[in-house]
Write an enzyme that holds these catalytic residues in place. Structure first.
Site, PDB file in Angstrom:
ATOM      1  N   GLU A 148      44.076  37.423  48.384  1.00  0.00           N
ATOM      2  CA  GLU A 148      44.080  37.128  46.797  1.00  0.00           C
ATOM      3  C   GLU A 148      43.073  37.634  45.875  1.00  0.00           C
ATOM      4  OE1 GLU A 148      44.978  33.248  43.909  1.00  0.00           O
ATOM      5  OE2 GLU A 148      43.707  33.061  45.905  1.00  0.00           O
ATOM      6  N   GLU A 247      49.985  27.025  39.922  1.00  0.00           N
ATOM      7  CA  GLU A 247      48.741  26.765  40.336  1.00  0.00           C
ATOM      8  C   GLU A 247      48.262  26.918  38.922  1.00  0.00           C
ATOM      9  OE1 GLU A 247      45.624  28.038  43.728  1.00  0.00           O
ATOM     10  OE2 GLU A 247      46.134  29.541  41.980  1.00  0.00           O
TER      11      GLU A 247
END
Length: 265
Positions: A148, A247
């Protein structure tokens, strides 16, 4: 639309183990977590309590981070951290074990910050080996390691989709690992200056998972200016079939108000 509630950043007014049930009560069937334990190798009782919290809630665990260190303190992963490589390696089997027992197949390995006194090249070499080890372990359960790009961490070296894709390509070339994919967090990519629409058009086939938050503010969808619906729709059109990870930061009372205006999830 299939959403997954990140229970490490949402529903934080509740104790961690109560959050899967709260996500279910809010209408969601899937959850994901950052590493939910203080250390890389928790005891059996801790593991059992966490796993029961998920299964008793009747939700599917769809994503789990490897131990990333002290996240509130600024750590962003152990993958390239020379002094904690053994700790990361010890964590791998624990993560794969949780995944195998709960049917979770996606595992986010945060790369780690640059460290004083360590050459970036040496950290990157270590990361290749650690990512390959993680990929091999989760491959045994059909799992995928996610890599990520992250914003808001000045010493974190992976900022764009191409940064992460270069690492993934290197690991594949040097070790043969083929089950590492890009975690495309549209918030992080946008904040870091990536052209998210172009990333989607060019690299959706590389996505192992999508996460969303709005910008500015990292709030719920609709609180900022990002065209999240358009980006999600385009990703689906180009073949992405996985969950969309929620998120973002929002009080529990209003965390999912935006979803009431969306198609059935």
């Amino acid at each position: 639309m299939t959403y997954s509630v990140n229970c490490s950043i949402l529903l934080t007014e509740l104790p961690l183990l109560e959050r899967p049930a709260a996500a279910k009560a809010a209408g969601f069937d899937a959850v994901e977590f950052w590493w939910p334990f203080a250390g890389s190798v928790p005891g059996d009782a801790e593991l059992t309590r966490f796993e029961r919290a998920v299964t008793d809630a009747g939700v599917q665990l769809t994503g789990l981070n490897f131990n990333a260190g002290d996240m509130p303190g600024g750590d962003r992963g152990l993958v390239s951290w020379a002094g904690r490589s053994a700790e990361f390696r010890d964590n791998i089997d624990v993560v794969a074990g949780i995944g195998g027992r709960l049917g979770c197949l996606s595992f986010n390995a945060l790369y780690g910050n640059r460290q004083d006194g360590h050459a970036p090249e040496a950290q990157d070499e270590l990361a290749v080996q650690n990512l390959a080890a993680a990929a091999a372990a989760v491959a045994s359960i059909g799992g995928t390691v996610l890599l990520e790009p992250v914003s808001g961490a000045p010493r974190y070296p992976l900022l764009t989709a191409d940064d992460a894709r270069r690492v993934i390509a290197r690991v594949a070339e040097e070790t043969g690992a083929e089950n590492i994919k890009l975690l495309a967090d549209f918030y992080h990519l946008s904040v870091n200056g990536d052209d998210v629409a172009a990333v989607i058009d060019k690299h959706t086939q590389d996505f192992g998972h999508i996460q969303i938050a709005d910008s500015p503010g990292r709030g719920a969808p609709g609180t900022g200016e990002l065209p999240l619906d358009d980006w999600i729709a385009r990703s689906r059109q180009l073949g992405y079939e996985g969950h969309i990870g929620l998120e973002y930061k929002e009080p529990s009372a209003t965390a999912f108000d935006w979803a009431l205006r969306q198609p059935a999830r």
